[in-house]
Design an enzyme around this catalytic site. Structure first.
Site, PDB file in Angstrom:
ATOM      1  N   HIS A 128       0.507  14.862  17.123  1.00  0.00           N
ATOM      2  CA  HIS A 128      -0.078  14.335  18.355  1.00  0.00           C
ATOM      3  C   HIS A 128      -1.597  14.324  18.189  1.00  0.00           C
ATOM      4  O   HIS A 128      -2.173  15.311  17.738  1.00  0.00           O
ATOM      5  CB  HIS A 128       0.339  15.175  19.571  1.00  0.00           C
ATOM      6  CG  HIS A 128      -0.213  14.645  20.852  1.00  0.00           C
ATOM      7  ND1 HIS A 128       0.312  13.540  21.485  1.00  0.00           N
ATOM      8  CD2 HIS A 128      -1.276  15.043  21.591  1.00  0.00           C
ATOM      9  CE1 HIS A 128      -0.406  13.285  22.574  1.00  0.00           C
ATOM     10  NE2 HIS A 128      -1.363  14.187  22.661  1.00  0.00           N
ATOM     11  N   GLU A 172      -5.253  14.307  11.486  1.00  0.00           N
ATOM     12  CA  GLU A 172      -3.828  13.964  11.351  1.00  0.00           C
ATOM     13  C   GLU A 172      -3.376  13.892   9.901  1.00  0.00           C
ATOM     14  O   GLU A 172      -2.342  14.493   9.514  1.00  0.00           O
ATOM     15  CB  GLU A 172      -3.544  12.626  12.036  1.00  0.00           C
ATOM     16  CG  GLU A 172      -3.792  12.660  13.538  1.00  0.00           C
ATOM     17  CD  GLU A 172      -3.565  11.319  14.165  1.00  0.00           C
ATOM     18  OE1 GLU A 172      -2.578  10.665  13.818  1.00  0.00           O
ATOM     19  OE2 GLU A 172      -4.371  10.919  15.023  1.00  0.00           O
TER      20      GLU A 172
HETATM   21  C1  GRF Z   1      -1.242   8.331  15.445  1.00  0.00           C
HETATM   22  O1  GRF Z   1      -2.447   8.319  16.163  1.00  0.00           O
HETATM   23  C2  GRF Z   1      -0.458   9.550  15.812  1.00  0.00           C
HETATM   24  O2  GRF Z   1      -1.247  10.666  16.140  1.00  0.00           O
HETATM   25  C3  GRF Z   1       0.263   9.111  17.026  1.00  0.00           C
HETATM   26  O3  GRF Z   1       0.566   7.745  16.827  1.00  0.00           O
HETATM   27  C4  GRF Z   1      -0.323   7.205  15.880  1.00  0.00           C
HETATM   28  C5  GRF Z   1       0.496   6.692  14.729  1.00  0.00           C
HETATM   29  O4  GRF Z   1      -0.312   6.050  13.831  1.00  0.00           O
HETATM   30  N1  GRF Z   1       1.447   9.907  17.213  1.00  0.00           N
HETATM   31  P1  GRF Z   1       0.335   5.618  12.414  1.00  0.00           P
HETATM   32  O5  GRF Z   1       1.511   4.725  12.710  1.00  0.00           O
HETATM   33  O6  GRF Z   1       0.743   6.877  11.701  1.00  0.00           O
HETATM   34  O7  GRF Z   1      -0.795   4.902  11.728  1.00  0.00           O
END
Ligand code: GRF
Length: 198
Positions: free
Chosen positions: A110, A181
């Site tokens: 998240h 992330e």
């Molecule tokens: C990311 O910002 C993640 O934190 C959220 O959705 C987005 C997904 O991006 N859960 P991606 O598809 O991994 O580029």
């Protein structure tokens, strides 16, 4: 060897971070055995194809009833025999029976420091818009266990990211992805593969 299935809906940059982590050896003793998207056009499926990982689309639009979609998703998952399921930008509500079947073995990334800016309605750019509107000086990302709630499961890893003067939601989103992330999701899978965290 930890069998990992990744659920996606969009661009798949978090999936790519996992693919790169396995290929670089940062993630050991784990194999991404399948990628499932609710969206046939998700670039994440192209990333899976390029990496030689089986990709599947299970779309709610193909089923008259939501229960039929849930059944198809669970059947697809069961066929892949996952040890760990990773939600990487998966925008579909997880069926309760999936949480029950794989309790404690589903994780989500998240894009905020939970408990801030999470829960119903907080996804994608909306999270960063809310952080900027509140005026926080620090935000970040969280890897947590998925339970029946929305962003309510046990927190496993978090990483803070500075909010900078002049940030737009898009600039902030990119920084949170790059600095948080794409770091903590591979780290979480690597440590779970070693028997840690869960
Ligand atoms: C990311 O910002 C993640 O934190 C959220 O959705 C987005 C997904 O991006 N859960 P991606 O598809 O991994 O580029």
């Amino acid at each position: 060897m930890l069998r990992v299935v990744v659920l996606v809906s969009g661009g798949g940059t978090n999936l790519q971070a996992l693919i790169d982590g396995v290929q670089s050896g940062r993630i050991e003793d784990a194999q991404i055995v399948g990628v499932i998207s609710n969206n046939a056009g998700a670039f994440a499926l192209e990333r899976a194809r390029r990496a030689g990982i089986p990709g599947f689309c299970v779309s709610p639009k193909e089923y008259a009833e939501r229960a039929e979609f849930h059944r198809a998703l669970l059947e697809k998952l069961a066929g892949l025999e996952p040890d760990l399921i990773v939600l990487a930008g998966f925008l579909v509500n997880i069926p309760p029976e999936m949480v029950q079947t794989y309790r404690g073995r589903i994780i989500n990334i998240h894009p905020s420091l939970i408990p801030s800016f999470c829960g119903k309605g907080y996804y994608g750019l909306k999270v960063h818009e809310a952080a900027l509107a509140r005026g926080v000086k620090v935000t970040g990302a969280t890897v947590h266990v998925v339970d029946e709630g929305t962003d309510t499961g046990r927190i496993l890893l978090q990483k803070a990211v500075e909010v900078k003067e002049g940030d737009t939601p898009e600039i902030l989103q990119r920084r949170v992805m790059e600095e948080a992330e794409w770091q903590i999701l591979p780290e979480a899978v690597a440590r779970i593969a070693k028997g840690e965290l869960l």
